[in-house]
Design an enzyme around this catalytic site. Structure first.
Site, PDB file in Angstrom:
ATOM      1  N   ASP A 145       0.948  -1.276   0.021  1.00  0.00           N
ATOM      2  CA  ASP A 145      -0.033   0.209  -0.042  1.00  0.00           C
ATOM      3  C   ASP A 145       0.773   1.214   0.005  1.00  0.00           C
ATOM      4  OD1 ASP A 145      -2.329   1.704   0.221  1.00  0.00           O
ATOM      5  OD2 ASP A 145      -3.459  -0.020   1.222  1.00  0.00           O
ATOM      6  N   HIS A 168       2.287   2.058  -3.136  1.00  0.00           N
ATOM      7  CA  HIS A 168       1.327   3.066  -4.125  1.00  0.00           C
ATOM      8  C   HIS A 168       2.037   4.579  -3.794  1.00  0.00           C
ATOM      9  CE1 HIS A 168      -2.205   0.113  -3.260  1.00  0.00           C
ATOM     10  NE2 HIS A 168      -1.242  -0.468  -3.983  1.00  0.00           N
TER      11      HIS A 168
END
Length: 323
Positions: A145, A168
């Protein structure tokens, strides 16, 4: 051990020193709080050592065990901790985020190594909310993430010399979903490399905001992108799990953002995406010396602008779409 909480106030400096390997319980249900190791209401805390904190998260990530509606525990959390630092920590395979910070002030993070597989859900490296005067330096973060998630109410951050990937990117948000959210101000990200991430520089706000807040005073400088899918991405119609109801524009105002000396390669054709809110357009967005190349069969890199105002100067690839 199942979970442990260190709660102050404490007199003088407190040191948490780990030179070995700490293993979290395999099953998340054995941890009864939001984090496996939790620090609360402590000043002058030092977390250090050359050991490893292993969350053993793979069981929790599997398709048979993962539940989007259930909050899994972080490896470590810091709530209401001031004048403190983390140095040299290695965190592996957290069930959720590796390091979670809430209401910390004057906190320095350096030489940390936070890793989890690129497909592990919600394993943010560093997640911070409602905090002030935070420095993050000289660290590697590769997770499933956000490498760093900058949430509501943060002010005066200095982030420098980070390698990020997989993950991310460094994200602001998501913002606009909860009524009690606060402004995010004065954040600097410099001398950082993103490698193989889905995003590099990212702002994400929900389309139908329930509150009006401002995101302002951001500087990104000397940033290298290596095969990043979305190197520069302002996304004010954030919808992670479509379909999402379209009830109105985002009420999060993004302004006074400088992107300077950003270079490298983009996995997608749209290397610069500035999709802002119709009701609260982005203002004072400054692009200086951008050089992002797309080598795909669909042609050179392009830029996309919606409801954004600002300026561009210096080398500009892709060509700027700013008004």
């Amino acid at each position: 051990m199942s979970d442990v909480t260190f709660k102050g106030p404490c007199k003088g400096k407190t040191v948490f020193f780990n030179n070995g390997k700490l293993l979290a319980p395999v099953h998340a249900k054995q941890i009864k709080q939001d984090a496996w190791i939790h620090f609360k209401y402590i000043d002058n805390l030092v977390v250090t050592g050359h050991g490893t904190i292993d969350g053993q998260g793979s069981h929790s990530w599997s398709s048979n065990n993962f539940d989007m509606n259930r909050r899994l525990p972080a490896n470590m959390a810091f709530n209401f901790v001031r004048k403190s630092r983390i140095n040299g920590l290695r965190s592996l395979n957290s069930k959720s985020e590796h390091l979670n910070f809430f209401c910390v002030d004057h906190f320095n993070i350096s030489h940390v190594n936070l890793t989890a597989p690129g497909d592990s859900p919600n394993t943010d490296g560093i997640k911070i909310g409602m905090s002030n005067n935070v420095k993050i330096r000289n660290s590697h973060i590769g997770t499933g993430d956000d490498c760093i998630a900058i949430l509501s109410g943060n002010t005066n951050f200095d982030i420098r010399n980070i390698t990020c990937g997989p993950g991310h990117g460094i994200s602001v948000g998501s913002l606009g979903k909860h009524r009690e959210e606060k402004n995010v101000e004065n954040v600097r990200v410099r001398d950082t490399v993103f490698t193989g991430t889905s995003d590099g520089i990212r702002f994400k706000t929900w389309e139908s905001s329930v509150t009006e807040i401002t995101v302002s005073g951001f500087l990104y400088e000397n940033i290298k992108m290596v095969d990043v899918r979305h190197p520069i991405n302002i996304e004010q119609k954030y919808c992670p799990y479509p379909p999402c109801p379209k009830l109105g524009d985002s009420h999060v105002q993004i302004r006074n953002v400088t992107l300077k000396n950003i270079w490298g390669t983009s996995r997608s054709k749209v290397a610069v995406s500035l999709q802002c809110s119709k009701s609260f357009p982005c203002k004072d967005i400054r692009l200086i010396d951008i050089n992002l190349i797309h080598n795909g069969s669909d042609g050179p890199a392009t830029a996309l602008c919606e409801y954004v105002y600002g300026s561009a100067r210096g080398k500009m690839l892709p060509p700027s779409c700013l008004n």
